[in-house]
Design a protein around this motif. Structure first.
Motif, PDB file in Angstrom:
ATOM      1  N   ILE A 171      24.832  25.769  51.350  1.00 16.06           N
ATOM      2  CA  ILE A 171      24.767  24.936  52.347  1.00 16.06           C
ATOM      3  C   ILE A 171      23.066  24.625  52.519  1.00 16.06           C
ATOM      4  O   ILE A 171      22.452  25.674  52.498  1.00 16.06           O
ATOM      5  CB  ILE A 171      24.910  25.096  53.957  1.00 16.06           C
ATOM      6  CG1 ILE A 171      26.931  25.057  53.732  1.00 16.06           C
ATOM      7  CG2 ILE A 171      24.730  24.282  54.718  1.00 16.06           C
ATOM      8  CD1 ILE A 171      27.471  25.223  55.141  1.00 16.06           C
TER       9      ILE A 171
ATOM     10  N   ILE B 273      34.569  29.860  53.742  1.00 15.13           N
ATOM     11  CA  ILE B 273      33.017  29.649  55.171  1.00 15.13           C
ATOM     12  C   ILE B 273      32.160  30.796  53.569  1.00 15.13           C
ATOM     13  O   ILE B 273      31.156  30.257  53.944  1.00 15.13           O
ATOM     14  CB  ILE B 273      33.221  30.093  55.818  1.00 15.13           C
ATOM     15  CG1 ILE B 273      34.436  28.848  56.658  1.00 15.13           C
ATOM     16  CG2 ILE B 273      32.119  29.372  57.085  1.00 15.13           C
ATOM     17  CD1 ILE B 273      33.851  27.400  55.960  1.00 15.13           C
TER      18      ILE B 273
ATOM     19  N   GLU C  53      29.053  28.943  51.962  1.00 18.07           N
ATOM     20  CA  GLU C  53      28.029  28.900  53.282  1.00 18.07           C
ATOM     21  C   GLU C  53      26.239  28.613  52.252  1.00 18.07           C
ATOM     22  O   GLU C  53      25.761  28.578  52.418  1.00 18.07           O
ATOM     23  CB  GLU C  53      27.577  30.376  54.036  1.00 18.07           C
ATOM     24  CG  GLU C  53      26.823  29.957  55.045  1.00 18.07           C
ATOM     25  CD  GLU C  53      26.762  32.181  56.796  1.00 18.07           C
ATOM     26  OE1 GLU C  53      27.162  30.793  56.563  1.00 18.07           O
ATOM     27  OE2 GLU C  53      26.667  32.126  55.485  1.00 18.07           O
TER      28      GLU C  53
ATOM     29  N   PRO D 283      35.050  26.940  62.323  1.00 20.29           N
ATOM     30  CA  PRO D 283      35.702  26.559  61.163  1.00 20.29           C
ATOM     31  C   PRO D 283      36.770  27.654  60.897  1.00 20.29           C
ATOM     32  O   PRO D 283      38.218  26.563  61.022  1.00 20.29           O
ATOM     33  CB  PRO D 283      35.001  26.238  60.367  1.00 20.29           C
ATOM     34  CG  PRO D 283      34.068  27.175  59.955  1.00 20.29           C
ATOM     35  CD  PRO D 283      33.033  27.284  61.333  1.00 20.29           C
TER      36      PRO D 283
ATOM     37  N   VAL E  15      29.078  25.391  61.190  1.00 21.12           N
ATOM     38  CA  VAL E  15      28.910  26.118  59.779  1.00 21.12           C
ATOM     39  C   VAL E  15      27.611  27.241  59.766  1.00 21.12           C
ATOM     40  O   VAL E  15      27.496  28.184  58.819  1.00 21.12           O
ATOM     41  CB  VAL E  15      28.367  25.198  58.508  1.00 21.12           C
ATOM     42  CG1 VAL E  15      28.816  24.492  57.897  1.00 21.12           C
ATOM     43  CG2 VAL E  15      26.537  24.641  58.589  1.00 21.12           C
ATOM     44  N   THR E  16      27.389  27.586  61.086  1.00 21.56           N
ATOM     45  CA  THR E  16      26.588  28.639  61.104  1.00 21.56           C
ATOM     46  C   THR E  16      27.297  29.683  62.475  1.00 21.56           C
ATOM     47  O   THR E  16      27.761  29.188  62.946  1.00 21.56           O
ATOM     48  CB  THR E  16      25.102  28.793  62.327  1.00 21.56           C
ATOM     49  OG1 THR E  16      24.483  28.241  61.121  1.00 21.56           O
ATOM     50  CG2 THR E  16      24.509  29.645  62.260  1.00 21.56           C
TER      51      THR E  16
END
Length: 286
Positions: A32, A25, A29, A96, A59-60
């Motif tokens: 993104i 991740i 990141e 996630p 995703v944050t």
């Protein structure tokens, strides 16, 4: 001896999962398109915007210190209030790394239902708060934070970020593994199944209420929940406790006082309790 072995294997499993998923991740990141996502939040149909807000939350980083500056940034850019609220509710409960651990320990079905329920309820509550005019309870403030999103990272930088995150979250993982191992080896199965199992309806709202002051992070709660479920605790109150403790911790509520008037802070707390309670009852059905 059984308790120690249980702790060792559970801690090892959590460590490997956390390192692998967190590194992945942290690395992706930077790729993104956060700026583009903010533009889409402002431009698209409300339903499309709601889905993007949930994806943005996914995703944050979900901790309060990261979420609050992002909330203020979205509000200052005049993003629709309902969409900002969707992000606020979804961000702490959709992560996630934690969802991967949940899948490994509690199963794919539980993780999928949990994700769908929390996402849909976040959308519903966000638009309801907008419909009831809570936007007027937002303070016009600028919060300075050190959250940097959208920066591309090398493998080395991603690994350093993972280790930094590890220092913050890993103690909670170990605490959860320790409590889970203790429950597995010491707490009688009969006691849990008798007093915390079955379909006793009031356990769900009770768990949703007591989860907030407990401040049990998801990273701690998931290994505990695995052992409690094995011992016979009902899934409904377990999920209610998990969602409320992650969705409205006391530190987060304190930070929200700096950007929201009391009316909206209380509405936020009531909404998290409602989301946790509804989710708990729905888990009785699956």
């Amino acid at each position: 001896m059984e308790t120690i072995q249980s702790f060792f294997f559970l801690a090892l499993e959590l460590t490997l999962l956390f390192l692998a998923i967190s590194f992945f991740i942290q690395f992706i990141e930077g790729y993104i398109p956060y700026d583009r996502m903010q533009q889409l939040l402002a431009e698209r149909h409300p339903l499309i915007g709601a889905i993007i807000a949930v994806m943005f939350a996914f995703v944050t980083p979900f901790c309060s210190c990261s979420t609050i500056p992002v909330i203020v940034s979205l509000l200052n850019k005049n993003i629709r209030f309902g969409l900002v609220m969707i992000f606020l509710f979804a961000s702490p409960v959709l992560d996630p790394t934690i969802l991967t651990i949940m899948t490994a320990l509690l199963g794919v079905k539980v993780a999928v239902v949990y994700t769908l329920l929390t996402a849909m309820l976040s959308i519903l509550i966000g638009f309801m708060l907008e419909a009831f005019g809570f936007e007027r309870a937002v303070k016009r403030v600028i919060v300075k934070g050190n959250v940097v999103i959208g920066k591309k990272r090398t493998f080395k930088e991603a690994w350093h970020e993972t280790l930094h995150l590890m220092k913050t979250v890993y103690p909670y993982l170990l605490l959860g593994a320790g409590i889970g191992a203790f429950i597995h080896g010491v707490v009688p199965t009969e006691w849990i199944s008798t007093y915390m199992g079955g379909d006793t309806w009031w356990l769900v709202p009770l768990a949703a209420i007591i989860g907030i002051p407990l401040y049990i992070r998801l990273s701690t709660m998931i290994p505990i929940s695995q052992m409690l479920l094995v011992k016979g605790m009902a899934l409904g109150p377990m999920m209610a406790l998990m969602i409320s403790s992650a969705g409205a911790s006391l530190p987060e509520i304190t930070l929200l006082h700096s950007i929201f008037h009391k009316k909206l802070v209380w509405a936020f707390i009531a909404s998290v309790i409602s989301m946790a309670t509804l989710s708990g009852f729905l888990f009785y059905i699956i």
